[in-house]
Design a protein around this motif. Structure first.
Motif, PDB file in Angstrom:
ATOM      1  N   GLY A  82       0.808  -1.225   0.000  1.00  0.00           N
ATOM      2  CA  GLY A  82       0.000   0.000   0.000  1.00  0.00           C
ATOM      3  C   GLY A  82       0.833   1.263   0.000  1.00  0.00           C
ATOM      4  O   GLY A  82       0.287   2.363   0.185  1.00  0.00           O
ATOM      5  N   ILE A  83       2.127   1.123  -0.198  1.00  0.00           N
ATOM      6  CA  ILE A  83       2.983   2.317  -0.275  1.00  0.00           C
ATOM      7  C   ILE A  83       2.674   3.065  -1.572  1.00  0.00           C
ATOM      8  O   ILE A  83       2.621   2.457  -2.647  1.00  0.00           O
ATOM      9  N   LYS A  84       2.451   4.381  -1.426  1.00  0.00           N
ATOM     10  CA  LYS A  84       1.968   5.181  -2.556  1.00  0.00           C
ATOM     11  C   LYS A  84       3.057   5.386  -3.613  1.00  0.00           C
ATOM     12  O   LYS A  84       2.801   5.320  -4.810  1.00  0.00           O
ATOM     13  N   ALA A  85       4.255   5.695  -3.174  1.00  0.00           N
ATOM     14  CA  ALA A  85       5.344   5.948  -4.117  1.00  0.00           C
ATOM     15  C   ALA A  85       6.672   5.713  -3.420  1.00  0.00           C
ATOM     16  O   ALA A  85       6.763   5.800  -2.193  1.00  0.00           O
ATOM     17  N   VAL A  86       7.677   5.409  -4.236  1.00  0.00           N
ATOM     18  CA  VAL A  86       9.038   5.178  -3.723  1.00  0.00           C
ATOM     19  C   VAL A  86       9.914   6.328  -4.196  1.00  0.00           C
ATOM     20  O   VAL A  86       9.978   6.619  -5.392  1.00  0.00           O
ATOM     21  N   LEU A  87      10.580   6.964  -3.228  1.00  0.00           N
ATOM     22  CA  LEU A  87      11.390   8.147  -3.520  1.00  0.00           C
ATOM     23  C   LEU A  87      12.819   7.861  -3.066  1.00  0.00           C
ATOM     24  O   LEU A  87      13.041   7.599  -1.875  1.00  0.00           O
ATOM     25  N   ILE A  88      13.759   7.877  -3.983  1.00  0.00           N
ATOM     26  CA  ILE A  88      15.154   7.639  -3.597  1.00  0.00           C
ATOM     27  C   ILE A  88      15.886   8.964  -3.698  1.00  0.00           C
ATOM     28  O   ILE A  88      16.086   9.505  -4.784  1.00  0.00           O
ATOM     29  N   CYS A  89      16.274   9.480  -2.534  1.00  0.00           N
ATOM     30  CA  CYS A  89      16.718  10.873  -2.447  1.00  0.00           C
ATOM     31  C   CYS A  89      17.719  11.041  -1.300  1.00  0.00           C
ATOM     32  O   CYS A  89      17.299  10.949  -0.148  1.00  0.00           O
ATOM     33  N   PRO A  90      18.984  11.283  -1.569  1.00  0.00           N
ATOM     34  CA  PRO A  90      19.583  11.353  -2.890  1.00  0.00           C
ATOM     35  C   PRO A  90      19.836   9.956  -3.431  1.00  0.00           C
ATOM     36  O   PRO A  90      19.899   8.996  -2.668  1.00  0.00           O
ATOM     37  N   CYS A  91      20.013   9.859  -4.745  1.00  0.00           N
ATOM     38  CA  CYS A  91      20.236   8.559  -5.384  1.00  0.00           C
ATOM     39  C   CYS A  91      21.639   8.507  -5.973  1.00  0.00           C
ATOM     40  O   CYS A  91      21.987   9.315  -6.836  1.00  0.00           O
ATOM     41  N   SER A  92      22.432   7.553  -5.507  1.00  0.00           N
ATOM     42  CA  SER A  92      23.798   7.380  -6.028  1.00  0.00           C
ATOM     43  C   SER A  92      23.750   6.714  -7.402  1.00  0.00           C
ATOM     44  O   SER A  92      22.752   6.084  -7.778  1.00  0.00           O
ATOM     45  N   MET A  93      24.852   6.807  -8.115  1.00  0.00           N
ATOM     46  CA  MET A  93      24.947   6.144  -9.418  1.00  0.00           C
ATOM     47  C   MET A  93      24.973   4.636  -9.243  1.00  0.00           C
ATOM     48  O   MET A  93      24.536   3.894 -10.130  1.00  0.00           O
ATOM     49  N   GLY A  94      25.484   4.177  -8.104  1.00  0.00           N
ATOM     50  CA  GLY A  94      25.486   2.741  -7.841  1.00  0.00           C
ATOM     51  C   GLY A  94      24.071   2.209  -7.714  1.00  0.00           C
ATOM     52  O   GLY A  94      23.695   1.205  -8.346  1.00  0.00           O
ATOM     53  N   THR A  95      23.256   2.879  -6.890  1.00  0.00           N
ATOM     54  CA  THR A  95      21.860   2.446  -6.731  1.00  0.00           C
ATOM     55  C   THR A  95      21.113   2.584  -8.051  1.00  0.00           C
ATOM     56  O   THR A  95      20.339   1.691  -8.435  1.00  0.00           O
ATOM     57  N   LEU A  96      21.361   3.674  -8.754  1.00  0.00           N
ATOM     58  CA  LEU A  96      20.716   3.872 -10.065  1.00  0.00           C
ATOM     59  C   LEU A  96      20.994   2.677 -10.983  1.00  0.00           C
ATOM     60  O   LEU A  96      20.085   2.144 -11.636  1.00  0.00           O
TER      61      LEU A  96
END
Ligand SMILES: Cc1cc2nc3c(=O)[nH]c(=O)nc-3n(C[C@H](O)[C@H](O)[C@H](O)COP(=O)(O)O)c2cc1C
Length: 213
Positions: free
Chosen positions: A92-106
């Motif tokens: 039921g999570i509305k949205a996932v926000l990755i902040c800040p996002c590293s190039m590794g995670t990307l």
């Protein structure tokens, strides 16, 4: 009230994540928060928040970091807590926000390689076709970084670089940060008072005719 997952990774700009959490709670929402392993090093370095080597002290230090009123609306999870709600499409999570996002995670999100909770939450958002917002921070960008962003954009991900504008004439770091955070909130349809809303340039008046070029 909605619940949002905020993942903070090891890119510089931890303050973006902090202000995003504060803004979501101020707007009446709940937050699930997890750090990547590298964020457990960069967060203490940039903001002085001592979360422990593997983020094990995140829950304990949350009220000291964000204040008890904000912390009351934030659930914390370990980096490897793949049993957390955000790991499942049924959460039921509305949205996932990755902040800040590293190039590794990307890169790992692009490849569907869920090595920790932040990456798994993004993977779930993609498979469930829910909103995924990435706030990458790196410069300069390599071909690999750009290709990864393009691939994710084509899958519907919002790529919102930590790239503040200066046209609102910011007077502080907070105002610069809030310019980006306001855009993140806009991208998920959250009403907010964060950052300046551009009203156009002031018109020159008789008293202040502006620059004469
Ligand atoms: C102080 C510091 C600042 C960093 N800044 C960035 C950055 O802005 N962008 C980035 O992609 N990586 C940055 N890194 C490198 C990442 O933390 C590193 O690639 C890490 O493996 C990313 O892991 P994660 O994606 O699991 O967070 C930084 C590392 C440190 C120690």
């Amino acid at each position: 009230m909605s619940r949002y997952f905020v993942g903070m990774t090891g890119a510089s700009g931890q303050i973006y994540g902090e202000r995003l959490i504060r803004a979501l709670v101020a707007a009446g929402h709940e937050v699930d928060l997890a750090l990547s392993p590298a964020a457990c090093k960069v967060l203490p370095h940039e903001l002085g928040v001592q979360v422990g080597k593997d983020g094990s002290k995140l829950g304990a230090c949350l009220a000291g970091w964000l204040g008890s009123e904000v912390a009351a609306h934030v659930r914390t999870f370990g980096t490897d807590a793949i049993e957390a709600p955000a790991s499942s499409g049924t959460s039921g999570i509305k949205a996932v926000l990755i902040c800040p996002c590293s190039m590794g995670t990307l890169a790992r999100v692009t490849a569907g390689y869920s090595s920790n909770l932040v990456e798994r939450a993004a993977d779930v958002a993609l498979k469930e076709r829910r909103t995924l917002v990435l706030v990458p921070r790196e410069t300069p960008l390599s071909e690999i970084h750009l290709e990864n962003m393009l691939k994710l954009r084509r899958m519907g991900t919002v790529i919102l670089p930590a790239m503040p504008g200066f046209y609102a004439l910011p007077q502080s770091i907070e105002e610069l940060v809030d310019h980006v955070v306001g855009k993140v909130l806009d991208s998920i349809g959250v009403e907010h008072e964060v950052g300046a809303h551009w009203q156009g340039m002031p018109q020159p008046s008789a008293e202040d005719p502006g620059l004469e070029l």
